[in-house]
Every structure is written in structure tokens, then in C-alpha cells.
Design an enzyme around this catalytic site. Structure first.
Site, mmCIF file in Angstrom:
data_model
loop_
_atom_site.group_PDB
_atom_site.id
_atom_site.type_symbol
_atom_site.label_atom_id
_atom_site.label_comp_id
_atom_site.label_asym_id
_atom_site.label_seq_id
_atom_site.Cartn_x
_atom_site.Cartn_y
_atom_site.Cartn_z
ATOM 1 C CE1 TYR A 59 -4.922 -1.180 -0.092
ATOM 2 C CE2 TYR A 59 -3.594 -3.068 0.452
ATOM 3 C CZ TYR A 59 -4.466 -2.413 -0.262
ATOM 4 O OH TYR A 59 -5.433 -3.141 -0.254
ATOM 5 N NE ARG A 62 -2.537 -0.655 -4.919
ATOM 6 C CZ ARG A 62 -3.512 -0.898 -4.730
ATOM 7 N NH1 ARG A 62 -3.368 -1.834 -3.559
ATOM 8 N NH2 ARG A 62 -4.666 -0.381 -5.430
ATOM 9 C CB VAL A 95 -8.829 2.804 -3.056
ATOM 10 C CG1 VAL A 95 -9.638 1.731 -2.670
ATOM 11 C CG2 VAL A 95 -7.651 2.659 -3.893
ATOM 12 C CG ASP A 96 -6.584 6.115 -7.708
ATOM 13 O OD1 ASP A 96 -8.351 7.194 -7.976
ATOM 14 O OD2 ASP A 96 -7.023 5.690 -9.048
ATOM 15 C CG HIS A 111 -13.835 -1.394 -3.265
ATOM 16 N ND1 HIS A 111 -13.675 -2.563 -4.817
ATOM 17 C CD2 HIS A 111 -14.891 -2.411 -3.903
ATOM 18 C CE1 HIS A 111 -14.443 -3.121 -5.242
ATOM 19 N NE2 HIS A 111 -14.875 -2.994 -4.639
ATOM 20 C CB CYS A 119 -8.444 0.881 14.749
ATOM 21 S SG CYS A 119 -7.862 -0.770 15.619
ATOM 22 C CB CYS A 122 -11.560 0.156 18.419
ATOM 23 S SG CYS A 122 -10.285 1.073 18.078
ATOM 24 C CB CYS A 141 -8.020 -0.335 21.225
ATOM 25 S SG CYS A 141 -7.912 -0.369 19.633
ATOM 26 C CD GLU A 202 -7.844 -5.832 -23.425
ATOM 27 O OE1 GLU A 202 -7.932 -7.068 -23.474
ATOM 28 O OE2 GLU A 202 -6.634 -5.402 -23.762
HETATM 29 C C1 BJW Z 1 -8.859 -0.216 -19.105
HETATM 30 C C2 BJW Z 1 -7.774 0.526 -19.416
HETATM 31 C C3 BJW Z 1 -7.642 2.490 -20.516
HETATM 32 C C4 BJW Z 1 -7.069 -0.803 -18.564
HETATM 33 N N1 BJW Z 1 -8.543 2.210 -20.775
HETATM 34 N N2 BJW Z 1 -9.664 0.466 -19.825
HETATM 35 C C5 BJW Z 1 -20.650 -12.701 -6.172
HETATM 36 C C6 BJW Z 1 -19.844 -13.949 -7.010
HETATM 37 C C7 BJW Z 1 -18.428 -13.832 -6.444
HETATM 38 C C8 BJW Z 1 -17.282 -13.159 -5.975
HETATM 39 C C9 BJW Z 1 -18.472 -12.371 -5.186
HETATM 40 C C10 BJW Z 1 -19.660 -12.701 -5.039
HETATM 41 N N3 BJW Z 1 -19.319 -11.394 -4.079
HETATM 42 C C11 BJW Z 1 -18.624 -11.582 -3.308
HETATM 43 C C12 BJW Z 1 -17.631 -12.403 -3.738
HETATM 44 C C13 BJW Z 1 -16.803 -12.374 -3.497
HETATM 45 C C14 BJW Z 1 -15.411 -11.020 -3.501
HETATM 46 C C15 BJW Z 1 -15.154 -11.591 -5.696
HETATM 47 O O1 BJW Z 1 -15.530 -11.172 -6.160
HETATM 48 N N4 BJW Z 1 -14.218 -12.422 -5.702
HETATM 49 C C16 BJW Z 1 -14.373 -12.360 -7.466
HETATM 50 C C17 BJW Z 1 -12.454 -12.503 -7.528
HETATM 51 C C18 BJW Z 1 -14.885 -13.305 -7.842
HETATM 52 N N5 BJW Z 1 -15.853 -10.014 -3.319
HETATM 53 C C19 BJW Z 1 -16.092 -9.749 -2.169
HETATM 54 O O2 BJW Z 1 -15.146 -10.444 -1.121
HETATM 55 C C20 BJW Z 1 -16.604 -7.941 -1.468
HETATM 56 N N6 BJW Z 1 -17.238 -8.067 -0.478
HETATM 57 C C21 BJW Z 1 -18.655 -8.798 -0.386
HETATM 58 O O3 BJW Z 1 -18.647 -9.664 -1.432
HETATM 59 O O4 BJW Z 1 -18.815 -8.679 0.917
HETATM 60 C C22 BJW Z 1 -19.858 -9.419 1.659
HETATM 61 C C23 BJW Z 1 -19.195 -10.915 1.601
HETATM 62 C C24 BJW Z 1 -18.680 -10.758 3.234
HETATM 63 C C25 BJW Z 1 -18.087 -11.788 4.072
HETATM 64 C C26 BJW Z 1 -17.934 -12.648 3.044
HETATM 65 C C27 BJW Z 1 -18.054 -12.389 2.091
HETATM 66 C C28 BJW Z 1 -19.449 -12.441 1.466
HETATM 67 C C29 BJW Z 1 -14.964 -6.912 -1.074
HETATM 68 C C30 BJW Z 1 -14.255 -6.589 -2.722
HETATM 69 C C31 BJW Z 1 -13.724 -5.867 -2.643
HETATM 70 C C32 BJW Z 1 -12.834 -6.147 -3.651
HETATM 71 N N7 BJW Z 1 -11.461 -5.150 -3.285
HETATM 72 C C33 BJW Z 1 -10.491 -4.453 -4.828
HETATM 73 C C34 BJW Z 1 -9.159 -4.008 -3.255
HETATM 74 C C35 BJW Z 1 -9.338 -2.886 -2.606
HETATM 75 C C36 BJW Z 1 -8.081 -2.035 -1.889
HETATM 76 C C37 BJW Z 1 -6.869 -1.534 -2.789
HETATM 77 O O5 BJW Z 1 -6.940 -0.439 -4.389
HETATM 78 O O6 BJW Z 1 -5.850 -2.363 -2.402
HETATM 79 O O7 BJW Z 1 -10.715 -3.671 -5.239
HETATM 80 S S1 BJW Z 1 -9.728 -6.004 -4.786
HETATM 81 C C38 BJW Z 1 -9.237 -5.104 -6.627
HETATM 82 O O8 BJW Z 1 -10.671 -5.410 -7.521
HETATM 83 C C39 BJW Z 1 -9.668 -3.284 -6.468
HETATM 84 C C40 BJW Z 1 -10.795 -2.684 -7.268
HETATM 85 O O9 BJW Z 1 -11.105 -1.832 -6.913
HETATM 86 C C41 BJW Z 1 -11.368 -4.665 -7.904
HETATM 87 C C42 BJW Z 1 -11.957 -4.011 -9.271
HETATM 88 O O10 BJW Z 1 -10.872 -3.956 -10.302
HETATM 89 P P1 BJW Z 1 -11.039 -3.284 -11.448
HETATM 90 O O11 BJW Z 1 -11.556 -1.596 -11.297
HETATM 91 O O12 BJW Z 1 -12.180 -3.595 -12.320
HETATM 92 O O13 BJW Z 1 -9.182 -2.967 -11.652
HETATM 93 P P2 BJW Z 1 -9.364 -4.568 -12.891
HETATM 94 O O14 BJW Z 1 -7.627 -4.537 -13.161
HETATM 95 O O15 BJW Z 1 -9.778 -6.140 -12.325
HETATM 96 O O16 BJW Z 1 -9.454 -4.198 -13.981
HETATM 97 C C43 BJW Z 1 -9.170 -3.119 -15.240
HETATM 98 C C44 BJW Z 1 -10.144 -3.273 -16.333
HETATM 99 O O17 BJW Z 1 -9.802 -1.633 -17.403
HETATM 100 C C45 BJW Z 1 -9.471 -4.473 -16.828
HETATM 101 O O18 BJW Z 1 -10.964 -4.330 -17.725
HETATM 102 C C46 BJW Z 1 -8.692 -3.035 -19.095
HETATM 103 O O19 BJW Z 1 -9.457 -4.363 -20.212
HETATM 104 C C47 BJW Z 1 -9.499 -1.959 -18.197
HETATM 105 N N8 BJW Z 1 -8.634 -0.726 -19.001
HETATM 106 N N9 BJW Z 1 -6.933 -0.061 -19.473
HETATM 107 C C48 BJW Z 1 -10.051 1.630 -20.690
HETATM 108 N N10 BJW Z 1 -6.643 2.874 -20.463
HETATM 109 ZN ZN ZN Z 2 -8.606 0.773 18.005
#
Ligand code: BJW
Ligand code: ZN
Length: 225
Positions: A59, A62, A95-96, A111, A119, A122, A141, A202
Site C-alpha cells: 500500500y 501504491r 481508492v486513489d 472500496h 483500526c 475498533c 486501543c 478489452e
Molecule cells: C482500460 C484501460 C484504459 C485498462 N481505458 N480500460 C458474487 C459472485 C462471485 C464472488 C463474489 C460474489 N460476492 C462476493 C464475492 C467475493 C468477492 C469477489 O468478487 N470475488 C471475485 C474475484 C470473484 N467479493 C468480495 O469479497 C467483496 N465483499 C463482499 O462481497 O462482501 C460480502 C461478503 C462478506 C463476507 C464474506 C463474503 C462476502 C469485496 C470486494 C473488495 C475488492 N477489493 C479490491 C481491493 C481494494 C483496495 C485496494 O485498492 O487495494 O478492489 S480488489 C480490486 O478489484 C480492487 C478493485 O476496486 C476491484 C476491481 O478491479 P477493477 O477496477 O475492475 O480493475 P481490473 O484490473 O480488474 O480491471 C481493469 C480494467 O480496465 C480491465 O478490464 C482493462 O481492460 C481495463 N483498462 N486500461 C479503458 N486506459
Molecule cells: Zn483501535
């Protein structure tokens, strides 16, 4: 075909692709790796519990990239679209903070925010601009502070998420830009929308199901839209 100029209500969902042209790596695809770790191995509460130092290093690295980055033409086009649209909501998975920096007003960060720390035990949280050191223990805490973002397996912030769902269901158009639409529940927003326009370099799992799928970079396509 919907004319964006006529739309009274627009919701936008953005992902890492919109910040790629600002030099910030996306999660999946080329350049998405950090020291051979996949994001799925680092963006979890389990990874933090196992090795908080490692997760903080990722982090902080990043944060340094983001601190040096500037919003691009894609971010700026969404500021202009907001200015022209009576009801507008920008939902971002990023998150940027580059949408804030560009000047967008109504932003739902589903996100979290990399410039926050909170924390791990807490409810304490604060803004945190540090790019070099992991923060000291929680002043309330004594537990470890962690990045203020949402990891896999964690719930999204309730109020923000409810607003996002409401905005998408009420909007005339959902514009989805720069996301692989593979992470849920964010990707599920596409199912709530009446009419979806996708902008991505894509194909995504939704490309053949949306009303309009525009293949190209956010920096080129969004200003033209
Ligand atoms: C361009 C380009 C240009 C490039 N122009 N385009 C239902 C079904 C299946 C799974 C699940 C479900 N429900 C929940 C889940 C589990 C899980 C999940 O989704 N897993 C999948 C991988 C299958 N989800 C969770 O766990 C979520 N929580 C939840 O559901 O809570 C309920 C629960 C509680 C307890 C137990 C179980 C459930 C939370 C998800 C949190 C995601 N967090 C992250 C990290 C955030 C912090 C950080 O930044 O470090 O979020 S992971 C990461 O992926 C980040 C992003 O926001 C997120 C999405 O990624 P994004 O933005 O789409 O990026 P890329 O890299 O994937 O894609 C980039 C795209 O851009 C590409 O398509 C390129 O082609 C394109 N591109 N340049 C135009 N110039
Ligand atoms: Zn605390």
C-alpha cells in the site's frame, strides 16, 4: 440509442482502467503484479493478519505511485459530464482519489480510500498521507492500523453501497468505464441498470450483454462521449 445529452440522470461506475493512463497499474492483466504477488493474495484480511508489514509495503508503494500521479482526460471528462447532467452519481471502485483531484463532486467510494487508515480492532480512523512508514498503533486501543480500503471477504460500507444501488436503479444510463467487472458486488450493479454503456480496452464478461460497448481507452473515448 440513448443520447447522453438528453439523459436527466446518469450513474457512472469506474475501475482501475480509468487511472491506467495516469500511470497507476490495474489489478488484473499486464503490470498488475507487485513482486510476484497477485492482488488477491494481498488484498485480504488474512494476508494482513499473516504479514501486516508486507501488506503495508504494497500500500505504501501504491501511495507513492498515486501521489506522483495526476488525473487524466478520462477523469476530467466525467467532471464535465457531471456539470451537464441534472442528476449525476459517480461510483468508483478506485481508492486513489484521482476523481476528487479532477474535481468530481458527487463520488461514492465503494472500496474505500487509500489515503485513510483505520483500526483493525475498533472504529478509529483518520486521514493518512504517509508514503514511507506504516502507521503507529491505534491511539484508542493499541491495535494495528490498516489501510482504509475494502478487502476480499469484507462488506462494503453500508450507506455508500445503498446509495450506489439506488443511483444505478434510478438512472437513465449507467456508464461503466475501465473495470473488468469481475469483482462483486460492484459488478452486480450492471444488473440493476436500465441501459448500460461500457468503455473498456478489452472485452469484459458483460460486453455482449450491454446496450453499447465501446472499445478504447478511457482517456480517448470518455471525452468524445
Ligand atoms: C482500460 C484501460 C484504459 C485498462 N481505458 N480500460 C458474487 C459472485 C462471485 C464472488 C463474489 C460474489 N460476492 C462476493 C464475492 C467475493 C468477492 C469477489 O468478487 N470475488 C471475485 C474475484 C470473484 N467479493 C468480495 O469479497 C467483496 N465483499 C463482499 O462481497 O462482501 C460480502 C461478503 C462478506 C463476507 C464474506 C463474503 C462476502 C469485496 C470486494 C473488495 C475488492 N477489493 C479490491 C481491493 C481494494 C483496495 C485496494 O485498492 O487495494 O478492489 S480488489 C480490486 O478489484 C480492487 C478493485 O476496486 C476491484 C476491481 O478491479 P477493477 O477496477 O475492475 O480493475 P481490473 O484490473 O480488474 O480491471 C481493469 C480494467 O480496465 C480491465 O478490464 C482493462 O481492460 C481495463 N483498462 N486500461 C479503458 N486506459
Ligand atoms: Zn483501535
Amino acid at each position: 440509442m440513448i443520447d447522453l445529452r438528453e439523459a436527466q440522470s446518469i450513474a457512472v461506475l469506474t475501475g482501475a482502467g480509468i487511472s491506467a493512463e495516469s500511470g497507476i497499474p490495474t489489478f488484473r492483466g499486464p503490470g498488475g503484479l507487485w513482486r510476484n504477488f497477485r492482488p488477491e493474495e494481498l488484498a485480504t484480511p488474512e494476508a494482513f493478519a499473516r504479514d501486516p508489514q508486507l501488506v503495508w509495503e504494497w500500500y505504501l508503494w501504491r501511495r507513492r505511485l498515486i501521489a506522483a500521479a495526476e488525473p487524466n482526460a478520462g477523469h476530467r471528462a466525467l467532471v464535465e459530464l457531471e456539470r451537464r447532467t441534472p442528476r449525476f452519481t459517480l461510483i468508483t471502485q478506485n481508492v486513489d482519489g484521482l476523481h476528487d483531484l479532477a474535481g468530481s463532486q458527487r463520488i461514492l467510494k465503494i472500496h474505500g480510500d487509500i489515503w485513510h487508515s483505520r483500526c483493525s480492532a475498533c472504529s478509529y480512523q483518520r486521514r493518512d498521507r504517509s508514503t514511507e512508514e506504516m502507521p503507529p498503533p491505534c491511539p484508542e486501543c493499541g491495535a494495528m492500523l490498516r489501510p482504509g480500503v475494502v478487502w476480499f471477504g469484507e462488506s462494503l460500507p453500508r450507506i455508500v453501497w445503498d446509495e450506489a444501488e439506488r443511483a444505478v436503479s434510478q438512472a437513465d444510463v449507467l456508464l461503466v468505464a475501465g473495470t473488468s467487472a469481475t469483482v462483486y458486488p460492484a459488478a452486480g450493479l450492471l444488473h440493476l441498470a436500465r441501459y448500460v454503456i461500457e468503455v473498456n480496452q478489452e472485452e469484459t464478461p458483460f460486453s455482449d450483454r450491454v446496450a453499447v460497448s465501446l472499445r478504447g481507452s478511457c482517456g480517448e473515448v470518455l471525452p468524445r462521449l
